[in-house]
Structures are given as C-alpha cells and as structure tokens.
Design a protein around this motif. Sequence first.
Motif, PDB file in Angstrom:
ATOM      1  N   SER A  74       0.848  -1.187   0.000  1.00 36.00           N
ATOM      2  CA  SER A  74       0.000   0.000   0.000  1.00 36.00           C
ATOM      3  C   SER A  74       0.891   1.247   0.000  1.00 36.00           C
ATOM      4  O   SER A  74       1.995   1.225   0.539  1.00 36.00           O
ATOM      5  CB  SER A  74      -0.880  -0.008   1.258  1.00 36.00           C
ATOM      6  OG  SER A  74      -1.383   1.284   1.526  1.00 36.00           O
ATOM      7  N   ARG A  95      -0.318   9.369  -1.999  1.00 33.02           N
ATOM      8  CA  ARG A  95      -1.318   8.983  -1.008  1.00 33.02           C
ATOM      9  C   ARG A  95      -2.641   9.716  -1.239  1.00 33.02           C
ATOM     10  O   ARG A  95      -3.721   9.138  -1.070  1.00 33.02           O
ATOM     11  CB  ARG A  95      -0.780   9.241   0.399  1.00 33.02           C
ATOM     12  CG  ARG A  95       0.288   8.239   0.803  1.00 33.02           C
ATOM     13  CD  ARG A  95       0.921   8.565   2.135  1.00 33.02           C
ATOM     14  NE  ARG A  95       1.778   7.463   2.585  1.00 33.02           N
ATOM     15  CZ  ARG A  95       2.544   7.526   3.658  1.00 33.02           C
ATOM     16  NH1 ARG A  95       2.577   8.624   4.402  1.00 33.02           N
ATOM     17  NH2 ARG A  95       3.290   6.482   4.001  1.00 33.02           N
ATOM     18  N   ALA A  98      -4.176   7.948  -4.170  1.00 33.30           N
ATOM     19  CA  ALA A  98      -4.664   6.623  -3.789  1.00 33.30           C
ATOM     20  C   ALA A  98      -5.972   6.718  -3.022  1.00 33.30           C
ATOM     21  O   ALA A  98      -6.883   5.890  -3.215  1.00 33.30           O
ATOM     22  CB  ALA A  98      -3.613   5.905  -2.950  1.00 33.30           C
ATOM     23  N   GLY A  99      -6.078   7.711  -2.153  1.00 33.99           N
ATOM     24  CA  GLY A  99      -7.307   7.891  -1.399  1.00 33.99           C
ATOM     25  C   GLY A  99      -8.484   8.224  -2.300  1.00 33.99           C
ATOM     26  O   GLY A  99      -9.584   7.667  -2.148  1.00 33.99           O
ATOM     27  N   LYS A 102      -9.446   5.157  -4.428  1.00 32.24           N
ATOM     28  CA  LYS A 102     -10.186   4.167  -3.640  1.00 32.24           C
ATOM     29  C   LYS A 102     -11.643   4.561  -3.493  1.00 32.24           C
ATOM     30  O   LYS A 102     -12.542   3.712  -3.520  1.00 32.24           O
ATOM     31  CB  LYS A 102      -9.537   3.990  -2.270  1.00 32.24           C
ATOM     32  CG  LYS A 102     -10.155   2.869  -1.455  1.00 32.24           C
ATOM     33  CD  LYS A 102      -9.374   2.620  -0.175  1.00 32.24           C
ATOM     34  CE  LYS A 102      -9.959   1.430   0.592  1.00 32.24           C
ATOM     35  NZ  LYS A 102      -9.180   1.142   1.825  1.00 32.24           N
ATOM     36  N   GLN A 104     -13.348   5.861  -5.602  1.00 27.37           N
ATOM     37  CA  GLN A 104     -13.992   5.541  -6.874  1.00 27.37           C
ATOM     38  C   GLN A 104     -13.905   4.049  -7.207  1.00 27.37           C
ATOM     39  O   GLN A 104     -14.186   3.632  -8.324  1.00 27.37           O
ATOM     40  CB  GLN A 104     -13.350   6.360  -7.994  1.00 27.37           C
ATOM     41  CG  GLN A 104     -13.522   7.857  -7.826  1.00 27.37           C
ATOM     42  CD  GLN A 104     -12.860   8.655  -8.937  1.00 27.37           C
ATOM     43  OE1 GLN A 104     -12.725   8.186 -10.065  1.00 27.37           O
ATOM     44  NE2 GLN A 104     -12.439   9.876  -8.627  1.00 27.37           N
ATOM     45  N   GLY A 105     -13.495   3.262  -6.190  1.00 25.51           N
ATOM     46  CA  GLY A 105     -13.457   1.811  -6.376  1.00 25.51           C
ATOM     47  C   GLY A 105     -12.183   1.279  -7.001  1.00 25.51           C
ATOM     48  O   GLY A 105     -12.131   0.120  -7.418  1.00 25.51           O
ATOM     49  N   GLU A 107      -8.335   0.305  -6.382  1.00 24.02           N
ATOM     50  CA  GLU A 107      -7.292   0.028  -5.395  1.00 24.02           C
ATOM     51  C   GLU A 107      -5.924   0.267  -6.019  1.00 24.02           C
ATOM     52  O   GLU A 107      -5.613  -0.274  -7.078  1.00 24.02           O
ATOM     53  CB  GLU A 107      -7.386  -1.413  -4.893  1.00 24.02           C
ATOM     54  CG  GLU A 107      -8.593  -1.699  -4.027  1.00 24.02           C
ATOM     55  CD  GLU A 107      -8.525  -1.012  -2.662  1.00 24.02           C
ATOM     56  OE1 GLU A 107      -7.408  -0.656  -2.224  1.00 24.02           O
ATOM     57  OE2 GLU A 107      -9.586  -0.829  -2.050  1.00 24.02           O
ATOM     58  N   SER A 109      -1.707   0.216  -5.633  1.00 23.23           N
ATOM     59  CA  SER A 109      -0.589  -0.363  -4.894  1.00 23.23           C
ATOM     60  C   SER A 109       0.727   0.169  -5.451  1.00 23.23           C
ATOM     61  O   SER A 109       0.765   0.763  -6.531  1.00 23.23           O
ATOM     62  CB  SER A 109      -0.604  -1.894  -4.992  1.00 23.23           C
ATOM     63  OG  SER A 109      -0.418  -2.316  -6.334  1.00 23.23           O
ATOM     64  N   ALA A 162      -5.477   0.961 -11.868  1.00 25.08           N
ATOM     65  CA  ALA A 162      -4.903   2.124 -11.180  1.00 25.08           C
ATOM     66  C   ALA A 162      -3.969   2.902 -12.108  1.00 25.08           C
ATOM     67  O   ALA A 162      -3.901   4.136 -12.040  1.00 25.08           O
ATOM     68  CB  ALA A 162      -4.160   1.679  -9.928  1.00 25.08           C
TER      69      ALA A 162
END
Length: 205
Positions: A74, A95, A98-99, A102, A104-105, A107, A109, A162
């Motif tokens: 993560s 970060r 990434a937030g 997330k 919006q569905g 993930e 990495s 992503a």
Amino acid sequence: MGVAGRMAGGRRRVAVGVVATVVLGLAAACAGNPPAAQKALSTLEATVASLSPGGSPSPSSTEDGQVPDGVTLSPFDTKAAAVRNLDPALLAALRKAAGDAKAQGIEMSVTSGWRSKAYQQRLLDKAVAKYGSLEQARRFVNTPEKSAHVSGKAVDVGATAADYWMIQHGAKYGLCQVYANEIWHFELLTTPGGTCPAPLADAAG
C-alpha cells in the motif's frame, strides 16, 4: 557446484544455524538462565520473520527497495523501504491520489518505489542479459546514476486499472506518466492541477 546447489547449501546452513540457536537456548533455560533462552527465541523469531515461504525477504526486511513477488504494498505501508524512502512530496501526492482512487473503487498499490543503487544495478544487469545489450536494456531499466527510483522520485503503480486512472487523473496531484512504454511509472513533473509533459518514448530517451 551450480547456482541451485549453492542456494540449497545456503538454506541448509541457515536451517542448521537456527536449530543450533534453539538447542543452545533450551540448554540455557535448563541451566536456569532465562535471559539467554529468551535471546535465543528472539533470534529465531527474527530469522523466521525475515523470510517468506519461498526464501525471499519480507517487505519489512527488504531494505534495498525490493518488493517480493506476490506481495502487495500500500502507499501507506511505512514498513517497506520501497515506500518509506520515497521523496516526501511524491509520497504525499501518491497517497492523496490513492485515497481518491479508492473512493472511486480503484485500489492502488506500489509495485516498485525507492531502490538502492545496488538493487538498481542488479535490475539493469538482468535487463542486459534479457535484451542482449545495455542500449536495449536501458529502454526499460535506467542506470543507477540516472534512475529516478534511486533518488526516490519515481514510483511504479499497480494494478492496471490504477495505472489508467493515474494517467487520466494524475496531473491533479502533479503526478505524470513519464515513459510511453511504462504505463505504471509516475513522477512529480507538474504542479497540482497543471499539465503533464508528453511522455518520453522510453527510459533511454
């Protein structure tokens, strides 16, 4: 002796060392020396914790930036050197992205981040062996002196969903795709909300 034989021999030596430590620890305990027994147990736990089932280092012990196969990191995993040693501004932007992803569905990495010079050189050596020349290898792996991974200013993102999300939205955070042949490689190349430069053809460019 071949490489496989040397690796097997190394594993056997580690196993023998661990067994010896346990035996000595038990002997100390029987002799009424609990601190020595506890130290032996701690050594065993540290050894086991530093190895994955395949004999590869765990992310918390991989201090040169390697991300073991099968491990998902993560952007918030500060135990991993690959994440922890990223440039602070890059990590903060990552970060935030990434937030929002997330929410919006999606993930997100980190498949690779900061790398030591030695690790970068190993990757380059493997690429030379694979592609047949330094010139061809550098299309995919840069030298330690030129790699933005070594300076902590580049991050490789996964999974594919992503990657495409970042290509579409990354400029909002200042994050840009750098190479046309690497949809996963991002660096801070603009101000948040700015315009990203056109991607280079590859790392050699």
